[in-house]
Design an enzyme around this catalytic site. Structure first.
Site, PDB file in Angstrom:
ATOM      1  N   ASP A  29       0.850  -1.186   0.000  1.00 38.82           N
ATOM      2  CA  ASP A  29       0.000   0.000   0.000  1.00 38.82           C
ATOM      3  C   ASP A  29       0.891   1.243   0.000  1.00 38.82           C
ATOM      4  O   ASP A  29       1.877   1.299   0.732  1.00 38.82           O
ATOM      5  CB  ASP A  29      -0.909  -0.010   1.229  1.00 38.82           C
ATOM      6  CG  ASP A  29      -2.029   1.009   1.145  1.00 38.82           C
ATOM      7  OD1 ASP A  29      -1.731   2.206   0.979  1.00 38.82           O
ATOM      8  OD2 ASP A  29      -3.200   0.610   1.254  1.00 38.82           O
ATOM      9  N   ILE A  30       0.553   2.247  -0.808  1.00 40.51           N
ATOM     10  CA  ILE A  30       1.372   3.466  -0.866  1.00 40.51           C
ATOM     11  C   ILE A  30       1.110   4.391   0.322  1.00 40.51           C
ATOM     12  O   ILE A  30       1.855   5.337   0.544  1.00 40.51           O
ATOM     13  CB  ILE A  30       1.180   4.234  -2.189  1.00 40.51           C
ATOM     14  CG1 ILE A  30      -0.270   4.685  -2.370  1.00 40.51           C
ATOM     15  CG2 ILE A  30       1.662   3.403  -3.368  1.00 40.51           C
ATOM     16  CD1 ILE A  30      -0.472   5.652  -3.508  1.00 40.51           C
ATOM     17  N   GLY A  91     -14.828   3.828   3.870  1.00 36.01           N
ATOM     18  CA  GLY A  91     -13.433   4.159   3.653  1.00 36.01           C
ATOM     19  C   GLY A  91     -12.839   3.659   2.346  1.00 36.01           C
ATOM     20  O   GLY A  91     -11.634   3.790   2.132  1.00 36.01           O
ATOM     21  N   GLN A  92     -13.664   3.093   1.462  1.00 36.44           N
ATOM     22  CA  GLN A  92     -13.129   2.632   0.179  1.00 36.44           C
ATOM     23  C   GLN A  92     -12.764   3.844  -0.676  1.00 36.44           C
ATOM     24  O   GLN A  92     -13.582   4.742  -0.879  1.00 36.44           O
ATOM     25  CB  GLN A  92     -14.143   1.752  -0.552  1.00 36.44           C
ATOM     26  CG  GLN A  92     -13.593   1.123  -1.810  1.00 36.44           C
ATOM     27  CD  GLN A  92     -14.560   0.152  -2.467  1.00 36.44           C
ATOM     28  OE1 GLN A  92     -15.695  -0.034  -2.046  1.00 36.44           O
ATOM     29  NE2 GLN A  92     -14.095  -0.478  -3.535  1.00 36.44           N
ATOM     30  N   HIS A  98     -10.598  -4.923  -3.200  1.00 33.23           N
ATOM     31  CA  HIS A  98      -9.253  -5.276  -2.735  1.00 33.23           C
ATOM     32  C   HIS A  98      -9.299  -5.608  -1.261  1.00 33.23           C
ATOM     33  O   HIS A  98     -10.169  -5.137  -0.527  1.00 33.23           O
ATOM     34  CB  HIS A  98      -8.239  -4.161  -3.015  1.00 33.23           C
ATOM     35  CG  HIS A  98      -8.588  -2.829  -2.455  1.00 33.23           C
ATOM     36  ND1 HIS A  98      -9.588  -2.028  -3.000  1.00 33.23           N
ATOM     37  CD2 HIS A  98      -8.078  -2.138  -1.410  1.00 33.23           C
ATOM     38  CE1 HIS A  98      -9.671  -0.904  -2.295  1.00 33.23           C
ATOM     39  NE2 HIS A  98      -8.770  -0.958  -1.322  1.00 33.23           N
TER      40      HIS A  98
END
Length: 112
Positions: A29-30, A91-92, A98
């Site tokens: 995750d970035i 929160g998507q 994913h």
């Protein structure tokens, strides 16, 4: 228009692949929320979990079995959290299903 994840799957955007098979990829995750924060993404574009249907049951099972493969590979198979955000209110941020795999810190309940 392709989602961010479709662009990553198609190699239009570079990413470090932690895992890949015919059905899914896993990347870091970035914007990590834990020392280990991996996104497991199906190659099939499904907007969100609530959009899945009976045709997706094998893919969903594959994703969860793949969580086990990834956590064993990273030696975190006894201490990790799995999360799926479904919709903006949950929160998507990227509307391509994913699974978040998080580890490396203590988690609290309820998650908030």
């Amino acid at each position: 228009m392709k989602t961010l994840f479709e662009k990553i799957i198609d190699r239009d955007i570079p990413a470090e692949f932690i895992y890949e098979d015919d059905l899914c990829i896993a990347i870091n995750d970035i914007n990590p929320q834990a020392p280990i924060h991996i996104l497991l993404i199906p190659k099939k574009p499904i907007k969100m979990l609530s959009d899945c249907n009976d045709d997706d049951k094998d893919l969903l099972a594959h994703l969860f079995l793949t969580v086990g493969k990834i956590t064993k590979k990273l030696d975190i198979n006894n201490t990790f959290r799995v999360n799926i955000n479904n919709g903006e209110g949950a929160g998507q941020e990227v509307f391509h299903l994913h699974i978040h795999i998080l580890s490396g810190r203590r988690f609290h309940w309820p998650p908030g």
